[in-house]
Design a protein around this motif. Structure first.
Motif, mmCIF file in Angstrom:
data_model
loop_
_atom_site.group_PDB
_atom_site.id
_atom_site.type_symbol
_atom_site.label_atom_id
_atom_site.label_comp_id
_atom_site.label_asym_id
_atom_site.label_seq_id
_atom_site.Cartn_x
_atom_site.Cartn_y
_atom_site.Cartn_z
ATOM 1 N N GLY A 90 31.429 51.609 28.255
ATOM 2 C CA GLY A 90 30.487 51.484 27.165
ATOM 3 C C GLY A 90 29.479 50.370 27.307
ATOM 4 N N GLN A 91 29.690 49.422 28.219
ATOM 5 C CA GLN A 91 28.731 48.346 28.393
ATOM 6 C C GLN A 91 27.412 48.908 28.937
ATOM 7 O OE1 GLN A 91 31.923 48.187 29.478
ATOM 8 N NE2 GLN A 91 32.769 46.556 28.195
ATOM 9 N N HIS A 92 26.302 48.312 28.503
ATOM 10 C CA HIS A 92 24.954 48.691 28.974
ATOM 11 C C HIS A 92 24.654 50.171 28.696
ATOM 12 C CE1 HIS A 92 24.928 44.844 31.164
ATOM 13 N NE2 HIS A 92 26.177 45.140 31.463
ATOM 14 N N GLU A 93 25.234 50.707 27.640
ATOM 15 C CA GLU A 93 25.056 52.118 27.261
ATOM 16 C C GLU A 93 25.568 53.063 28.347
ATOM 17 O OE1 GLU A 93 21.222 51.968 24.247
ATOM 18 O OE2 GLU A 93 20.808 52.233 26.403
ATOM 19 N N LEU A 94 26.559 52.608 29.118
ATOM 20 C CA LEU A 94 27.116 53.413 30.199
ATOM 21 C C LEU A 94 28.475 53.964 29.798
ATOM 22 C CD1 LEU A 94 26.320 51.052 33.208
ATOM 23 C CD2 LEU A 94 25.096 53.151 32.578
ATOM 24 N N SER A 95 28.750 55.188 30.177
ATOM 25 C CA SER A 95 30.078 55.752 29.981
ATOM 26 C C SER A 95 31.044 55.112 30.973
ATOM 27 C CB SER A 95 30.031 57.269 30.153
ATOM 28 O OG SER A 95 29.526 57.615 31.436
ATOM 29 N N ALA A 96 32.268 55.572 31.007
ATOM 30 C CA ALA A 96 33.294 54.954 31.849
ATOM 31 C C ALA A 96 32.939 55.054 33.331
ATOM 32 C CB ALA A 96 34.639 55.624 31.586
ATOM 33 N N GLY A 97 33.148 53.956 34.072
ATOM 34 C CA GLY A 97 32.863 53.989 35.498
ATOM 35 C C GLY A 97 32.863 52.616 36.136
ATOM 36 N N LYS A 98 32.257 52.532 37.311
ATOM 37 C CA LYS A 98 32.215 51.285 38.101
ATOM 38 C C LYS A 98 30.959 51.325 38.974
ATOM 39 C CE LYS A 98 35.876 53.723 40.519
ATOM 40 N NZ LYS A 98 37.285 53.719 40.903
ATOM 41 N N GLN A 99 31.008 50.794 40.176
ATOM 42 C CA GLN A 99 29.958 50.848 41.186
ATOM 43 C C GLN A 99 28.782 49.909 40.934
ATOM 44 O OE1 GLN A 99 29.302 54.863 43.065
ATOM 45 N NE2 GLN A 99 30.075 55.620 41.091
ATOM 46 N N THR A 100 28.835 49.068 39.913
ATOM 47 C CA THR A 100 27.739 48.160 39.603
ATOM 48 C C THR A 100 28.098 46.725 39.993
ATOM 49 O OG1 THR A 100 28.351 47.381 37.389
ATOM 50 C CG2 THR A 100 27.426 49.609 37.546
ATOM 51 N N THR A 101 27.132 45.813 39.834
ATOM 52 C CA THR A 101 27.412 44.393 40.034
ATOM 53 C C THR A 101 27.663 43.670 38.711
ATOM 54 O OG1 THR A 101 25.048 43.853 39.999
ATOM 55 C CG2 THR A 101 26.055 44.269 42.150
ATOM 56 N N PHE A 102 27.859 44.424 37.634
ATOM 57 C CA PHE A 102 28.250 43.800 36.372
ATOM 58 C C PHE A 102 29.661 43.225 36.515
ATOM 59 C CE2 PHE A 102 25.314 47.193 34.550
ATOM 60 C CZ PHE A 102 24.231 46.320 34.464
ATOM 61 N N ALA A 103 29.914 42.130 35.834
ATOM 62 C CA ALA A 103 31.200 41.446 35.968
ATOM 63 C C ALA A 103 32.369 42.340 35.605
ATOM 64 C CB ALA A 103 31.203 40.183 35.104
ATOM 65 N N THR A 104 32.176 43.285 34.701
ATOM 66 C CA THR A 104 33.255 44.209 34.343
ATOM 67 C C THR A 104 33.765 44.952 35.566
ATOM 68 O OG1 THR A 104 31.533 45.819 33.804
ATOM 69 C CG2 THR A 104 32.531 44.592 31.969
ATOM 70 N N ASP A 105 32.873 45.265 36.501
ATOM 71 C CA ASP A 105 33.228 46.031 37.692
ATOM 72 C C ASP A 105 33.565 45.134 38.877
ATOM 73 O OD1 ASP A 105 32.158 47.840 35.915
ATOM 74 O OD2 ASP A 105 30.723 48.714 37.302
ATOM 75 N N LEU A 106 32.909 43.980 38.940
ATOM 76 C CA LEU A 106 32.941 43.142 40.135
ATOM 77 C C LEU A 106 34.112 42.172 40.173
ATOM 78 C CD1 LEU A 106 31.487 42.154 42.709
ATOM 79 C CD2 LEU A 106 30.110 40.661 41.249
ATOM 80 N N VAL A 107 34.440 41.570 39.048
ATOM 81 C CA VAL A 107 35.480 40.541 39.010
ATOM 82 C C VAL A 107 36.816 41.179 38.672
ATOM 83 C CG1 VAL A 107 36.231 38.390 37.940
ATOM 84 C CG2 VAL A 107 33.788 38.808 38.332
ATOM 85 N N VAL A 108 37.801 40.955 39.510
ATOM 86 C CA VAL A 108 39.122 41.554 39.317
ATOM 87 C C VAL A 108 40.182 40.461 39.235
ATOM 88 C CG1 VAL A 108 38.518 43.711 40.467
ATOM 89 C CG2 VAL A 108 39.452 41.827 41.809
ATOM 90 N N PRO A 109 41.319 40.765 38.613
ATOM 91 C CA PRO A 109 42.392 39.769 38.576
ATOM 92 C C PRO A 109 42.995 39.557 39.958
ATOM 93 C CG PRO A 109 43.129 41.856 37.636
ATOM 94 C CD PRO A 109 41.664 41.996 37.872
ATOM 95 N N LEU A 110 43.308 38.333 40.272
ATOM 96 C CA LEU A 110 44.058 37.984 41.484
ATOM 97 C C LEU A 110 45.012 36.859 41.122
ATOM 98 C CD1 LEU A 110 44.713 38.229 44.457
ATOM 99 C CD2 LEU A 110 42.780 36.728 44.966
ATOM 100 N N ILE A 111 46.293 37.180 41.146
ATOM 101 C CA ILE A 111 47.346 36.250 40.729
ATOM 102 C C ILE A 111 48.377 36.193 41.843
ATOM 103 C CG2 ILE A 111 49.159 35.789 39.028
ATOM 104 C CD1 ILE A 111 47.454 37.568 37.076
ATOM 105 N N VAL A 112 48.794 34.985 42.204
ATOM 106 C CA VAL A 112 49.784 34.792 43.259
ATOM 107 C C VAL A 112 50.853 33.839 42.756
ATOM 108 C CG1 VAL A 112 50.195 34.124 45.653
ATOM 109 C CG2 VAL A 112 47.980 35.098 45.010
ATOM 110 N N ALA A 113 52.113 34.188 42.961
ATOM 111 C CA ALA A 113 53.223 33.308 42.596
ATOM 112 C C ALA A 113 54.271 33.366 43.694
ATOM 113 C CB ALA A 113 53.832 33.722 41.264
ATOM 114 N N GLY A 114 54.846 32.214 44.023
ATOM 115 C CA GLY A 114 55.866 32.174 45.062
ATOM 116 C C GLY A 114 56.082 30.763 45.553
#
Length: 502
Positions: A328-352
């Protein structure tokens, strides 16, 4: 070994740990080291002393907003390290996964899309990229390796196991989570519609069996569990199908709002999403949260297996996603492929063991995952890796000259009819080919159309105002030079040097 440079693309590094709910049967455990899948002749198994296990689970399309529905992942972050800026090198499944396996940008893997001739499993396989993965390196170092779940777009169970893996439990089209085939060490195993066939549960049980077997054998292991969830059609486990009633997609300031008239042509002149479209997005987001809860169950089950076998203190657990997702961001339906932070930044968690609990500010990418895994295992560097090990950051170091620019590569528009990530329709995000640089305060994009885009993410965090026309020429020149250097770099040293905007 250096590949011939190909075209621009993005590869997103993501690691994700997921655990399956206990009590679900996936059949008898497989022989953990079947002769036909054993490592290269003359390679002796490593002892566990000094060789930590690595549990590496990759989710599909899981954006950072979904972490709030994953309590076990939150617990993982509470005792480990989280990266504030983990950027995809390409916000699309197959390019990202190819980079995760090899540590290389799409321009070195040759995988820019989900299907041939520009990407997909066929390109990864035909180019010989499977010989240059972290699994091959760890197997040569004496680790027992296992790949479970989703491999690469276009892979079919009839294609057989890939090199480097002792245990291979991999599906083809597993997006519905039911009624799928697994290639189990070369044998096809069908799963139907019973609740116990839900794929994250099946993978979790197989993963737990693998952990148990390797613990009994006193052998270090590398286990990657790659879920299809929460990718569309967003199928949750039946036990979670009524969770989060009334949940809506996040209403950030860009939700169903137009960008400034300076937006690139592919995004410009959109019309607001209709009420029915917004309702579909809300329903979809609720199902994505439910599917993420199922993945969280899988995480809990795998961690329980580590506890039962006494392996927790000697296991590095990593959690991430291949790319983010907008709804729904930027009047867009569900998806990816952009450089918007919603698509570009992903969680990365490391424990050990040895991981310092903190939020790490340095900019990292999915190309850093495979070098980190091989470094943890004391294996030789990967032949085509462009990324760099994150082990010093995990141990608490703050290097003074860490990269400040991340490369994003994309080929589009995406029109392949058999691509599960194809997004047809006027409201879909389907940009043309581009190369982009993301820094801590700027996202700069050059499209194949000749258009350019500049977002100051400090003053415009939701990236709604393209201000490229007001940026000083010397600043644009510096960003262009960095982008060009990154798009043409090969190998860790060269790509590291290129990843700095001066």
């Amino acid at each position: 070994m250096i590949r011939e440079p190909a075209r621009t693309a993005l590869a997103v590094v993501t690691l994700a740990v997921a655990l399956v709910a206990t009590g679900c049967s996936a059949g008898p455990a497989q022989d953990p080291d079947p002769p036909e899948l054993a490592g290269p002749a003359g390679v002796a198994p490593a002892s566990q002393a000094g060789h930590p296990n690595v549990l590496f689970v990759l989710t599909d399309d899981l954006d950072t907003s979904l972490l709030r529905y994953m309590p076990h992942v939150q617990q993982l972050a509470a005792r480990g390290a989280s990266f504030a800026a983990d950027d995809d090198a390409d916000t699309l499944c197959c390019p990202s996964r190819s980079s995760i396996f090899t540590g290389a940008f799409p321009h070195d893997t040759g995988v820019f899309t989900n299907s041939a001739p520009d990407g997909g499993y066929d390109v990864f396989h035909s180019r010989g990229d499977e010989a240059d993965t972290d699994a091959v390196a760890l197997q040569k170092a004496g680790y027992t390796t296992a790949m479970m779940g989703k491999y690469l777009n276009g892979y079919q169970p009839t294609d057989g196991p890939a090199p480097g893996w002792n245990e291979w439990d991999v599906a083809g089209n597993g997006y519905p989570e039911f009624d799928y085939d697994l290639n189990v060490n070369g044998t096809i195993a069908h799963h139907g519609h019973a609740d116990s066939d839900y794929m994250p549960d099946v993978l979790g049980q197989r993963g737990s069996d693998f952990i148990t077997a390797q613990s009994a054998a006193h052998r270090p292991f590398f286990l990657e569990v790659a879920t299809f969830a929460p990718h569309a059609p967003y199928t949750p486990a039946p036990r979670h199908s009524q969770d989060f009633p009334g949940l809506q997609a996040p209403r950030d300031p860009s939700f169903n709002q137009p960008d400034a008239p300076t937006a690139p042509a592919w995004l410009r002149d959109r019309t607001p999403l209709r009420p029915k479209q917004v309702t579909r997005l809300d329903n979809g987001y609720r199902k994505r949260a439910q599917a993420s809860a199922s993945v969280d169950d899988m995480l809990a089950g795998l961690e329980a297996a580590l506890d039962r076998t006494g392996q927790t203190a000697n296991t590095q657990i990593v959690f991430s996603s291949d790319n983010g997702y907008h709804m729904g961001q930027h009047e867009l339906s569900a998806g990816k492929q952009t450089t918007f932070a919603t698509d570009l930044v992903v969680p990365l968690i490391v424990a050990g063991p040895g991981v310092v609990h903190r939020t790490i500010p340095e900019r990292v990418q999915n190309i850093d995952v495979a070098p980190t895994v091989t470094d943890l295992a004391h294996a030789p560097p990967l032949p085509i890796a462009d990324g760099r090990s994150l082990v010093p950051l995990l141990a608490g170091a703050d290097p003074p000259d860490w990269r400040n620019a991340a490369l994003v590569e994309h080929h589009g528009p995406n029109l392949a009819p058999d691509d599960p990530d194809r997004t047809p329709g006027k409201s879909a995000a389907n940009p043309p080919s581009y190369g982009a640089v993301a820094t801590g305060s700027v996202t700069y994009t050059e499209y194949a159309t000749g258009e350019k885009e500049y977002h100051d993410t400090a003053t415009d965090p939701y990236q709604r105002d393209n201000t490229v026309a007001t940026v000083p020429p010397e600043r644009l020149a510096a960003l262009h030079a960095t982008l060009t250097a990154l798009e043409n770099c090969h190998g860790t040293a060269a790509c590291w040097a290129a990843g700095h905007v001066r």
